[in-house]
Design an enzyme around this catalytic site. Sequence first.
Site, PDB file in Angstrom:
ATOM      1  CB  CYS A  41      19.659  29.047  11.361  1.00 36.32           C
ATOM      2  SG  CYS A  41      20.853  28.645  12.649  1.00 36.32           S
ATOM      3  CD  GLU A  49      20.220  21.304  13.631  1.00 38.21           C
ATOM      4  OE1 GLU A  49      19.413  22.237  13.795  1.00 38.21           O
ATOM      5  OE2 GLU A  49      20.302  20.335  14.396  1.00 38.21           O
TER       6      GLU A  49
HETATM    7  P1  NAP Z   1      21.767  25.904   0.972  1.00 40.70           P
HETATM    8  O1  NAP Z   1      21.725  26.640  -0.309  1.00 40.70           O
HETATM    9  O2  NAP Z   1      20.654  24.988   1.294  1.00 40.70           O
HETATM   10  O3  NAP Z   1      23.164  25.153   0.989  1.00 40.70           O
HETATM   11  C1  NAP Z   1      23.607  24.463   2.117  1.00 40.70           C
HETATM   12  C2  NAP Z   1      24.747  23.544   1.744  1.00 40.70           C
HETATM   13  O4  NAP Z   1      24.271  22.505   0.892  1.00 40.70           O
HETATM   14  C3  NAP Z   1      25.872  24.229   0.970  1.00 40.70           C
HETATM   15  O5  NAP Z   1      27.105  23.697   1.414  1.00 40.70           O
HETATM   16  C4  NAP Z   1      25.595  23.796  -0.463  1.00 40.70           C
HETATM   17  O6  NAP Z   1      26.743  23.814  -1.266  1.00 40.70           O
HETATM   18  C5  NAP Z   1      25.140  22.391  -0.219  1.00 40.70           C
HETATM   19  N1  NAP Z   1      24.415  21.751  -1.292  1.00 40.70           N
HETATM   20  C6  NAP Z   1      23.372  22.245  -1.992  1.00 40.70           C
HETATM   21  N2  NAP Z   1      22.927  21.306  -2.856  1.00 40.70           N
HETATM   22  C7  NAP Z   1      23.706  20.208  -2.688  1.00 40.70           C
HETATM   23  C8  NAP Z   1      23.772  18.907  -3.275  1.00 40.70           C
HETATM   24  N3  NAP Z   1      22.911  18.554  -4.221  1.00 40.70           N
HETATM   25  N4  NAP Z   1      24.730  18.038  -2.844  1.00 40.70           N
HETATM   26  C9  NAP Z   1      25.612  18.392  -1.892  1.00 40.70           C
HETATM   27  N5  NAP Z   1      25.602  19.613  -1.289  1.00 40.70           N
HETATM   28  C10 NAP Z   1      24.668  20.503  -1.688  1.00 40.70           C
HETATM   29  O7  NAP Z   1      21.831  26.895   2.235  1.00 40.70           O
HETATM   30  P2  NAP Z   1      22.738  28.193   2.400  1.00 40.70           P
HETATM   31  O8  NAP Z   1      22.174  29.227   1.495  1.00 40.70           O
HETATM   32  O9  NAP Z   1      24.183  27.865   2.354  1.00 40.70           O
HETATM   33  O10 NAP Z   1      22.413  28.573   3.932  1.00 40.70           O
HETATM   34  C11 NAP Z   1      21.357  29.411   4.342  1.00 40.70           C
HETATM   35  C12 NAP Z   1      20.263  28.622   4.993  1.00 40.70           C
HETATM   36  O11 NAP Z   1      20.789  27.788   6.024  1.00 40.70           O
HETATM   37  C13 NAP Z   1      19.234  29.488   5.681  1.00 40.70           C
HETATM   38  O12 NAP Z   1      17.975  29.089   5.252  1.00 40.70           O
HETATM   39  C14 NAP Z   1      19.431  29.201   7.180  1.00 40.70           C
HETATM   40  O13 NAP Z   1      18.262  29.309   7.948  1.00 40.70           O
HETATM   41  C15 NAP Z   1      19.965  27.832   7.183  1.00 40.70           C
HETATM   42  N6  NAP Z   1      20.777  27.598   8.372  1.00 40.70           N
HETATM   43  C16 NAP Z   1      20.318  26.754   9.340  1.00 40.70           C
HETATM   44  C17 NAP Z   1      21.075  26.540  10.481  1.00 40.70           C
HETATM   45  C18 NAP Z   1      20.594  25.623  11.576  1.00 40.70           C
HETATM   46  O14 NAP Z   1      21.397  25.279  12.436  1.00 40.70           O
HETATM   47  N7  NAP Z   1      19.351  25.225  11.584  1.00 40.70           N
HETATM   48  C19 NAP Z   1      22.302  27.165  10.636  1.00 40.70           C
HETATM   49  C20 NAP Z   1      22.750  28.015   9.625  1.00 40.70           C
HETATM   50  C21 NAP Z   1      21.970  28.219   8.485  1.00 40.70           C
HETATM   51  P3  NAP Z   1      27.081  25.051  -2.242  1.00 40.70           P
HETATM   52  O15 NAP Z   1      27.309  26.236  -1.383  1.00 40.70           O
HETATM   53  O16 NAP Z   1      28.303  24.587  -2.933  1.00 40.70           O
HETATM   54  O17 NAP Z   1      25.891  25.215  -3.144  1.00 40.70           O
END
Ligand code: NAP
Length: 525
Positions: A294, A255
């Site tokens: 999102c 997602e």
């Molecule tokens: P993100 O930076 O992509 O991080 C998402 C998750 O991935 C976090 O828990 C992060 O952990 C983890 N992560 C990153 N690199 C990793 C790795 N190499 N191994 C394991 N885990 C890893 O996204 P975000 O900034 O938290 O969220 C915002 C984004 O999410 C927005 O773009 C939004 O559109 C999207 N979103 C989508 C939905 C949907 O249902 N489609 C819902 C909500 C949000 P850390 O925090 O520890 O870095």
Amino acid sequence: MKLANYVYGQWIEGAGEGAALTDPVTGETLVRVSSDGIDVARALEFARTEGGAALKALTYEERAAKLAAIAELLQAKRAEYFELSLRNSGATEGDASFDVDGAIFTVKSYARAGKALGAGRHLKEGGRVALAKTDVFQGQHFLMPLTGVAVFINAFNFPAWGLWEKAAPALLAGVPVFAKPATPTAWLAQRMVADVVEAGILPPGAISIVCGGARDLLDHVTECDVVSFTGSADTAARMRTHPNVVARSVRINIEADSVNSAILGPDAQPGTPEFDLAVKEIVREMTVKTGQKCTAIRRILAPAGVSRALADAVSGKLAGCKVGNPRSEGVRVGPLVSKAQQAAAFEGLAKLRQECEVVFGGDPDFEPVDADAAVSAFVQPTLLYCDKGLAARHVHDVEVFGPVATIVPYVDTRDAVAIARRGHGSLVASVYSGDAAFLGELVPGIADLHGRVMVVDAAVGANHTGHGNVMPTCLHGGPGRAGGGEELGGLRALAMYHRRCVVQGGPAVLEALSRDAVDAALLGA
Ligand code: NAP
């Protein structure tokens, strides 16, 4: 204070200094998290063997009863969760409700729906398949729960709902849950898991949580597990191509982000209910959770002759929204969750401004109510206008994860379809129109690139569930850029936690396997 991780049936503090979780209004450090020193491989194996076995010993309806108990517990602690949302996410009461009440509502929905699956432990799909001249040898399709663990890597914007909208169907399916919340807002998810563990509702190993980086997590997943990732498209691409995920064909649901559209039909002229409903929804989407959803509206497609009136109407309403410290009376819009998110939003906004005119907001010297702009993470709600249509680039590609949306005028229905499709796959589009000819062309024209299309006209009025609201009974997820994942949709969500297998054999073995199986048709009922 450092938040403990719950793994292999124990609460364990990660090593080292860890990462700080802050209050985005005051900049104060609240708690720290660390996953250093956690044996992730052991934690996953404990979940599979202990939690998985115990959950699978229960029937669907027994697991549904556990979900009902979880919902009741979360409901009882709702006020504490609101307080954590305020402190760690800068959430207004409405924002906290969106996340926390959304989580409780979703768990309750699965508790209710799960009861209908009764006393079975796996699912039978369709009828017998003839494979020989007589019935001596036949086939039967089954959906069997995964013997692995459901690994949730979640985004920062929904620490509560993001956990439970995934956990409810996984637990109902009999699959243990391993949650890794996003670091900046992990506190609420950690507290909810701690409460559920303390209440002893689930068997040991059925739920685990690791807060902090846990960057080796995907090194330890297997073909029996499922990874459910929510986050940015960039991180999603790394998850999808992780060598272990690729080598073991690990099931992965993504997602990701999405440049969602609101589309006004040719009949949505100023003074009509459709126009007013669109204005209300656009303002709501820009301000609820400060645009950190999102599903939020990022692009507003309006007939060229209406777009300026729309810009005026939306700007007028935004001018009335008080932005600042949610602890302050009358504040409707809070900060983003961190300075890092604020910086990312400013960066995205600067890109959009290269091809847009600012209609409202965008003031770099904007002063939030009752907060210090230097330490807090506010972004002023900003409405942009882009007259370049399909020729624009950033408007269709850049998701500013904050209170920012862009009006894009369109020429005719074909142009509106092309602009909406230029998002390259979105979670949702909402359409404000009662014009049957327009809808007959537009909705099929965009449906294959959207997980959800919400159509609102005068008759629907205020009865709609909201552009950005994800209903547990309806599909959530979108193709292409949105990640290509599917979640929720009522019991359909259980499909991700089961695997289809056809058993070929004689009637006796098929009969024995079918005896306690539940009809898989119920998933789509
Ligand atoms: P993100 O930076 O992509 O991080 C998402 C998750 O991935 C976090 O828990 C992060 O952990 C983890 N992560 C990153 N690199 C990793 C790795 N190499 N191994 C394991 N885990 C890893 O996204 P975000 O900034 O938290 O969220 C915002 C984004 O999410 C927005 O773009 C939004 O559109 C999207 N979103 C989508 C939905 C949907 O249902 N489609 C819902 C909500 C949000 P850390 O925090 O520890 O870095």
